[in-house]
Design an enzyme around this catalytic site. Sequence first.
Site, PDB file in Angstrom:
ATOM      1  N   HIS A 246       1.763   3.736  -9.189  1.00 15.87           N
ATOM      2  CA  HIS A 246       0.706   4.311  -8.264  1.00 15.87           C
ATOM      3  C   HIS A 246       0.299   3.117  -7.278  1.00 15.87           C
ATOM      4  O   HIS A 246      -0.368   2.102  -7.728  1.00 15.87           O
ATOM      5  CB  HIS A 246      -0.416   5.020  -8.665  1.00 15.87           C
ATOM      6  CG  HIS A 246      -0.873   5.897  -7.980  1.00 15.87           C
ATOM      7  ND1 HIS A 246      -0.819   7.255  -7.396  1.00 15.87           N
ATOM      8  CD2 HIS A 246      -2.239   5.676  -7.245  1.00 15.87           C
ATOM      9  CE1 HIS A 246      -1.528   7.629  -6.747  1.00 15.87           C
ATOM     10  NE2 HIS A 246      -2.641   6.728  -6.450  1.00 15.87           N
TER      11      HIS A 246
ATOM     12  N   MET B 234      -4.210   6.464   1.753  1.00 12.68           N
ATOM     13  CA  MET B 234      -5.623   6.685   2.151  1.00 12.68           C
ATOM     14  C   MET B 234      -5.835   5.967   3.497  1.00 12.68           C
ATOM     15  O   MET B 234      -6.804   4.834   3.632  1.00 12.68           O
ATOM     16  CB  MET B 234      -6.901   6.139   1.143  1.00 12.68           C
ATOM     17  CG  MET B 234      -6.442   7.030  -0.163  1.00 12.68           C
ATOM     18  SD  MET B 234      -7.266   6.264  -1.843  1.00 12.68           S
ATOM     19  CE  MET B 234      -5.957   5.322  -2.167  1.00 12.68           C
TER      20      MET B 234
HETATM   21  C1  DX5 Z   1      -9.106   6.092  -5.526  1.00 10.58           C
HETATM   22  C2  DX5 Z   1      -7.857   5.710  -6.091  1.00 10.58           C
HETATM   23  C3  DX5 Z   1      -7.357   5.878  -7.304  1.00 10.58           C
HETATM   24  C4  DX5 Z   1      -7.992   4.694  -8.287  1.00 10.58           C
HETATM   25  C5  DX5 Z   1      -7.961   5.262  -9.667  1.00 10.58           C
HETATM   26  O1  DX5 Z   1      -9.349   5.944  -4.186  1.00 10.58           O
HETATM   27  O2  DX5 Z   1      -6.874   6.587  -5.447  1.00 10.58           O
HETATM   28  O3  DX5 Z   1      -5.866   5.948  -7.683  1.00 10.58           O
HETATM   29  O4  DX5 Z   1      -7.310   3.621  -8.047  1.00 10.58           O
HETATM   30  O5  DX5 Z   1      -8.575   4.481 -10.324  1.00 10.58           O
HETATM   31  P1  DX5 Z   1      -9.584   4.798 -11.876  1.00 10.58           P
HETATM   32  O6  DX5 Z   1      -8.489   5.206 -12.785  1.00 10.58           O
HETATM   33  O7  DX5 Z   1      -9.957   3.462 -12.116  1.00 10.58           O
HETATM   34  O8  DX5 Z   1     -10.553   5.720 -11.188  1.00 10.58           O
HETATM   35 ZN    ZN Z   2      -4.593   6.930  -5.792  1.00 11.97          ZN
END
Ligand code: DX5
Ligand code: ZN
Length: 221
Positions: free
Chosen positions: A31, A69
């Site tokens: 991801h 994002m």
């Molecule tokens: C948040 C990201 C997530 C994040 C997840 O803005 O989209 O993918 O990296 O990280 P954890 O699992 O640490 O919440």
């Molecule tokens: Zn993410």
Amino acid sequence: MTLAPSVLAADFGRLEDHARQALDAGADWLHIDVMDGHFVPNISFGAPVMRGLRALADEFGAPLDVHLMIEDPDRYLDAFAEAGAATITVHQEACPHLHRTVQAIHDLGCLAGVALNPATPLVTLEEIAPDLDLVLIMSVNPGFGGQTFIPGSVDKVRRCRELLARTGSRAVIEVDGGVAPGNVRAVVEAGADVIVAGSAVFKGDVAENVAAFRRATATKV
Ligand code: DX5
Ligand code: ZN
């Protein structure tokens, strides 16, 4: 359950090696969290860094799952497709012409996903759902790894599953933010197909962390 470790939580000084540990341990996708400092209050990395993971992803047959994002994602879709994206997910909140954006992703030969922030209602996907390959339910406010899972997200996943059935959509449901071995079972039982995890995979022993996710979701006999 498909496990998609978020490399945002990896050690960027040894990104490929750290990501390799997750794939060696049996993770399925990688991801890729792209943040622009405008749509979210943080900057991560872009297509050139992702391209550095392409050979590793190809070696394991692991799809690169891109989560944009960013504002105006249409400007960068071709760069991420060219860098090896299998799936490109844009935010509903960043796309005034979402149907056009989804079409553009498909025209580039990628699977198309749409992400919803915690406060964005599922009904905003009602019309586009049949065209989607993936719906990403944010279970934290996007921008940072290591945040606390928002409990209401479990019911949102359940209602998303209903919406997809009602609209005849074959999209998979991905859940992103604060997922760990302690809550992943509830998320999967609510209907999630793909679990994103950053901190819970990359902080500490990666192989043990991936194994903990598998144990937590193993069917009890
Ligand atoms: C948040 C990201 C997530 C994040 C997840 O803005 O989209 O993918 O990296 O990280 P954890 O699992 O640490 O919440
Ligand atoms: Zn993410």
